[in-house]
Design a protein around this motif. Structure first.
Motif, short mmCIF file in Angstrom:
data_model
loop_
_atom_site.label_atom_id
_atom_site.label_comp_id
_atom_site.label_asym_id
_atom_site.label_seq_id
_atom_site.Cartn_x
_atom_site.Cartn_y
_atom_site.Cartn_z
N LEU A 274 0.82 -1.21 0.00
CA LEU A 274 0.00 0.00 0.00
C LEU A 274 0.86 1.26 0.00
O LEU A 274 0.56 2.23 -0.70
N SER A 275 1.94 1.26 0.78
CA SER A 275 2.80 2.45 0.83
C SER A 275 3.52 2.65 -0.50
O SER A 275 3.80 3.79 -0.89
N ASP A 276 3.83 1.56 -1.21
CA ASP A 276 4.45 1.69 -2.54
C ASP A 276 3.49 2.34 -3.53
O ASP A 276 3.92 2.98 -4.49
N ASP A 277 2.20 2.19 -3.32
CA ASP A 277 1.21 2.80 -4.20
C ASP A 277 0.88 4.23 -3.78
O ASP A 277 0.65 5.09 -4.63
N ILE A 278 0.86 4.50 -2.50
CA ILE A 278 0.41 5.80 -2.00
C ILE A 278 1.54 6.84 -1.99
O ILE A 278 1.30 8.02 -2.28
N ALA A 279 2.76 6.44 -1.69
CA ALA A 279 3.87 7.39 -1.54
C ALA A 279 4.14 8.22 -2.80
O ALA A 279 4.26 9.45 -2.70
N PRO A 280 4.25 7.62 -3.99
CA PRO A 280 4.50 8.45 -5.18
C PRO A 280 3.36 9.43 -5.46
O PRO A 280 3.60 10.57 -5.85
N THR A 281 2.14 8.99 -5.21
CA THR A 281 0.98 9.87 -5.42
C THR A 281 1.02 11.04 -4.46
O THR A 281 0.72 12.18 -4.83
N THR A 282 1.40 10.78 -3.21
CA THR A 282 1.50 11.84 -2.21
C THR A 282 2.56 12.85 -2.61
O THR A 282 2.34 14.06 -2.48
N VAL A 283 3.69 12.38 -3.11
CA VAL A 283 4.76 13.29 -3.54
C VAL A 283 4.29 14.13 -4.73
O VAL A 283 4.56 15.33 -4.80
N LEU A 284 3.54 13.51 -5.66
CA LEU A 284 3.01 14.26 -6.80
C LEU A 284 2.03 15.34 -6.35
O LEU A 284 2.08 16.48 -6.83
N VAL A 285 1.13 15.01 -5.45
CA VAL A 285 0.14 15.98 -4.98
C VAL A 285 0.83 17.11 -4.22
O VAL A 285 0.53 18.29 -4.44
#
Length: 54
Positions: free
Chosen positions: A8-19
């Motif tokens: 889950l963190s592998d999926d959420i972390a890049p999105t969080t950095v993009l936002v």
């Protein structure tokens, strides 16, 4: 499909950095805009790296 915390963190972390990068990029100050652009590039590279990794 694995639903562990690391997956889950592998999926959420890049999105969080993009936002976060986008929010800093649109904030009207040159330093935060440059930092935001850097975060957008990092997030996009990270997102593409994680795209087909299993």
């Amino acid at each position: 499909m694995d639903l562990s915390w690391s997956s889950l963190s592998d999926d959420i972390a890049p999105t969080t950095v993009l936002v976060l990068g986008f929010l800093l990029f649109v904030f009207p100050e040159p330093a935060t805009s440059a930092f935001g652009a850097g975060l957008l590039l990092l997030g996009a590279a990270w997102w593409f790296y994680e795209w087909d990794r299993f």
